[in-house]
Design a protein around this motif. Structure first.
Motif, PDB file in Angstrom:
ATOM      1  N   GLU A 199       0.847  -1.185   0.000  1.00  0.00           N
ATOM      2  CA  GLU A 199       0.000   0.000   0.000  1.00  0.00           C
ATOM      3  C   GLU A 199       0.886   1.239   0.000  1.00  0.00           C
ATOM      4  O   GLU A 199       2.016   1.207   0.496  1.00  0.00           O
ATOM      5  CB  GLU A 199      -0.916   0.010   1.225  1.00  0.00           C
ATOM      6  CG  GLU A 199      -1.921  -1.128   1.246  1.00  0.00           C
ATOM      7  CD  GLU A 199      -2.800  -1.109   2.474  1.00  0.00           C
ATOM      8  OE1 GLU A 199      -3.992  -1.454   2.349  1.00  0.00           O
ATOM      9  OE2 GLU A 199      -2.304  -0.729   3.556  1.00  0.00           O
ATOM     10  N   ALA A 200       0.349   2.317  -0.562  1.00  0.00           N
ATOM     11  CA  ALA A 200       1.125   3.564  -0.663  1.00  0.00           C
ATOM     12  C   ALA A 200       1.073   4.316   0.657  1.00  0.00           C
ATOM     13  O   ALA A 200       0.474   5.388   0.769  1.00  0.00           O
ATOM     14  CB  ALA A 200       0.594   4.411  -1.807  1.00  0.00           C
TER      15      ALA A 200
ATOM     16  N   PRO B  10       6.770   2.376 -11.781  1.00  0.00           N
ATOM     17  CA  PRO B  10       5.544   1.956 -12.462  1.00  0.00           C
ATOM     18  C   PRO B  10       4.501   3.057 -12.405  1.00  0.00           C
ATOM     19  O   PRO B  10       4.590   3.997 -11.597  1.00  0.00           O
ATOM     20  CB  PRO B  10       5.100   0.723 -11.666  1.00  0.00           C
ATOM     21  CG  PRO B  10       5.696   0.908 -10.319  1.00  0.00           C
ATOM     22  CD  PRO B  10       6.975   1.664 -10.513  1.00  0.00           C
ATOM     23  N   SER B  11       3.493   2.934 -13.248  1.00  0.00           N
ATOM     24  CA  SER B  11       2.425   3.921 -13.265  1.00  0.00           C
ATOM     25  C   SER B  11       1.514   3.745 -12.052  1.00  0.00           C
ATOM     26  O   SER B  11       1.116   2.623 -11.730  1.00  0.00           O
ATOM     27  CB  SER B  11       1.583   3.795 -14.542  1.00  0.00           C
ATOM     28  OG  SER B  11       0.474   4.678 -14.484  1.00  0.00           O
ATOM     29  N   PRO B  12       1.157   4.849 -11.385  1.00  0.00           N
ATOM     30  CA  PRO B  12       0.199   4.751 -10.285  1.00  0.00           C
ATOM     31  C   PRO B  12      -1.241   4.666 -10.759  1.00  0.00           C
ATOM     32  O   PRO B  12      -2.151   4.527  -9.934  1.00  0.00           O
ATOM     33  CB  PRO B  12       0.437   6.051  -9.513  1.00  0.00           C
ATOM     34  CG  PRO B  12       0.923   7.013 -10.529  1.00  0.00           C
ATOM     35  CD  PRO B  12       1.718   6.211 -11.522  1.00  0.00           C
ATOM     36  N   GLU B  13      -1.462   4.725 -12.070  1.00  0.00           N
ATOM     37  CA  GLU B  13      -2.819   4.750 -12.612  1.00  0.00           C
ATOM     38  C   GLU B  13      -3.164   3.410 -13.244  1.00  0.00           C
ATOM     39  O   GLU B  13      -2.324   2.726 -13.814  1.00  0.00           O
ATOM     40  CB  GLU B  13      -2.960   5.874 -13.621  1.00  0.00           C
ATOM     41  CG  GLU B  13      -2.683   7.244 -13.011  1.00  0.00           C
ATOM     42  CD  GLU B  13      -3.011   8.378 -13.950  1.00  0.00           C
ATOM     43  OE1 GLU B  13      -4.078   8.319 -14.601  1.00  0.00           O
ATOM     44  OE2 GLU B  13      -2.204   9.318 -14.038  1.00  0.00           O
ATOM     45  N   ARG B  14      -4.440   3.056 -13.184  1.00  0.00           N
ATOM     46  CA  ARG B  14      -4.914   1.799 -13.763  1.00  0.00           C
ATOM     47  C   ARG B  14      -5.080   1.945 -15.272  1.00  0.00           C
ATOM     48  O   ARG B  14      -5.607   2.946 -15.753  1.00  0.00           O
ATOM     49  CB  ARG B  14      -6.250   1.393 -13.134  1.00  0.00           C
ATOM     50  CG  ARG B  14      -6.664  -0.030 -13.467  1.00  0.00           C
ATOM     51  CD  ARG B  14      -8.058  -0.338 -12.930  1.00  0.00           C
ATOM     52  NE  ARG B  14      -8.153  -0.205 -11.486  1.00  0.00           N
ATOM     53  CZ  ARG B  14      -7.874  -1.188 -10.626  1.00  0.00           C
ATOM     54  NH1 ARG B  14      -7.445  -2.357 -11.069  1.00  0.00           N
ATOM     55  NH2 ARG B  14      -8.005  -0.985  -9.323  1.00  0.00           N
ATOM     56  N   ASP B  15      -4.629   0.944 -16.004  1.00  0.00           N
ATOM     57  CA  ASP B  15      -4.782   0.895 -17.455  1.00  0.00           C
ATOM     58  C   ASP B  15      -5.953  -0.040 -17.767  1.00  0.00           C
ATOM     59  O   ASP B  15      -5.846  -1.248 -17.603  1.00  0.00           O
ATOM     60  CB  ASP B  15      -3.489   0.388 -18.103  1.00  0.00           C
ATOM     61  CG  ASP B  15      -3.543   0.394 -19.629  1.00  0.00           C
ATOM     62  OD1 ASP B  15      -4.649   0.506 -20.192  1.00  0.00           O
ATOM     63  OD2 ASP B  15      -2.479   0.272 -20.254  1.00  0.00           O
ATOM     64  N   TYR B  16      -7.067   0.530 -18.207  1.00  0.00           N
ATOM     65  CA  TYR B  16      -8.261  -0.286 -18.447  1.00  0.00           C
ATOM     66  C   TYR B  16      -8.209  -1.020 -19.785  1.00  0.00           C
ATOM     67  O   TYR B  16      -8.962  -1.959 -20.002  1.00  0.00           O
ATOM     68  CB  TYR B  16      -9.508   0.587 -18.375  1.00  0.00           C
ATOM     69  CG  TYR B  16      -9.839   1.023 -16.969  1.00  0.00           C
ATOM     70  CD1 TYR B  16     -10.455   0.159 -16.068  1.00  0.00           C
ATOM     71  CD2 TYR B  16      -9.518   2.296 -16.524  1.00  0.00           C
ATOM     72  CE1 TYR B  16     -10.747   0.542 -14.770  1.00  0.00           C
ATOM     73  CE2 TYR B  16      -9.794   2.693 -15.225  1.00  0.00           C
ATOM     74  CZ  TYR B  16     -10.413   1.817 -14.356  1.00  0.00           C
ATOM     75  OH  TYR B  16     -10.690   2.206 -13.077  1.00  0.00           O
ATOM     76  N   GLU B  17      -7.319  -0.599 -20.683  1.00  0.00           N
ATOM     77  CA  GLU B  17      -7.205  -1.285 -21.967  1.00  0.00           C
ATOM     78  C   GLU B  17      -6.314  -2.513 -21.862  1.00  0.00           C
ATOM     79  O   GLU B  17      -6.479  -3.475 -22.612  1.00  0.00           O
ATOM     80  CB  GLU B  17      -6.662  -0.322 -23.025  1.00  0.00           C
ATOM     81  CG  GLU B  17      -7.623   0.813 -23.347  1.00  0.00           C
ATOM     82  CD  GLU B  17      -7.127   1.669 -24.494  1.00  0.00           C
ATOM     83  OE1 GLU B  17      -6.080   1.327 -25.098  1.00  0.00           O
ATOM     84  OE2 GLU B  17      -7.783   2.683 -24.797  1.00  0.00           O
TER      85      GLU B  17
ATOM     86  N   ALA C 279       2.580   5.239  -6.895  1.00  0.00           N
ATOM     87  CA  ALA C 279       2.075   6.384  -6.132  1.00  0.00           C
ATOM     88  C   ALA C 279       3.058   6.791  -5.044  1.00  0.00           C
ATOM     89  O   ALA C 279       3.364   7.980  -4.866  1.00  0.00           O
ATOM     90  CB  ALA C 279       0.709   6.043  -5.534  1.00  0.00           C
ATOM     91  N   ALA C 280       3.570   5.810  -4.295  1.00  0.00           N
ATOM     92  CA  ALA C 280       4.503   6.122  -3.209  1.00  0.00           C
ATOM     93  C   ALA C 280       5.815   6.679  -3.752  1.00  0.00           C
ATOM     94  O   ALA C 280       6.392   7.611  -3.175  1.00  0.00           O
ATOM     95  CB  ALA C 280       4.758   4.878  -2.368  1.00  0.00           C
TER      96      ALA C 280
END
Length: 227
Positions: free
Chosen positions: A78-79, A102-109, A123-124
């Motif tokens: 966890e961040a 890594p990206s802190p955002e979710r990739d929905y594709e 994120a952290a």
């Protein structure tokens, strides 16, 4: 990165190019990857030891000797403020110009890179770069350890939501592949040529998206100025 092998899937070709140019690179793995692999016959503690050794071997394939582990539990990252502090500590120790994460955002594709551990580490790490590592009043215990504030000038987000940098790794593909083959607990189950074929598919798509010549292989990033 969150797990052993994340750096090799995402950025090993680029790192091989950097180290060839004389750039010093250090790895920080937040977990030991103890929840990975496919062997029910070994304990999770044994898996952690294997994966640390695999990452050290993989790092040598691309010219990296400095590999560090924080030992957080795989699959439960966890961040937290504690993780931000631990990453900021290493930033102050290493004093890098560039931090890859890594990206802190979710990739929905394409959901697979969006493992919860990846997003938490992204994120952290971003918070550790700004504002934690550069703020001398954040985490005063780091100053007590003798670690002065440090500003990293840029962040490279692997597979970020707004890609703006495509690195041609065609000349370094074999070193990236060799690094990934060191992660036997994660890749040995793949059929002959399967790993190479999968990588060539991803990297060719990146190269096309980046406008590189046909036949090129590329890793993709969102580069953020954090100076």
């Amino acid at each position: 990165m969150a797990h052993p092998d994340d750096v090799d899937f995402g950025v090993a070709g680029t790192i091989a190019g950097w180290t060839e140019q004389g750039v010093e690179v250090a790895y920080l793995m937040v977990t030991d990857g103890d929840a990975g692999g496919f062997d029910d016959g070994i304990t999770r503690a044994e898996m952690a030891v294997l994966r640390r050794d695999e990452q050290r071997s993989a790092a040598k394939c691309v010219g990296v000797d400095d590999v560090r582990f924080l030992g957080y539990p795989d699959g439960r990252v966890e961040a937290t403020l504690g993780l931000r502090r631990d990453i900021a500590r290493v930033i102050r120790q290493v004093r890098p110009d560039r931090v890859v994460m890594p990206s802190p955002e979710r990739d929905y594709e394409r959901i697979y890179p969006s493992h919860p551990d990846h997003r938490a580490v992204g994120a952290a790490a971003l918070d550790a770069v700004y504002p934690d590592a550069r703020n001398p009043y954040a985490f005063p215990e780091l100053l007590e350890e003798g670690l002065e504030a440090w500003t990293a000038r840029e962040v490279w987000i692997v597979g970020g939501p707004t890609l703006n940098r495509y690195v041609d790794i065609t000349a370094h593909f074999e070193r990236k592949l060799a690094a990934l083959r060191c992660h036997a607990t994660q890749t040995a189950h793949m059929g002959e040529g399967e790993l190479e074929g999968m990588l060539r598919g991803w990297l060719s798509s990146n190269a096309a998206a980046g406008g590189l010549p046909e036949g090129s292989l590329a890793e993709s990033f969102q580069v953020v100025n954090t100076a």
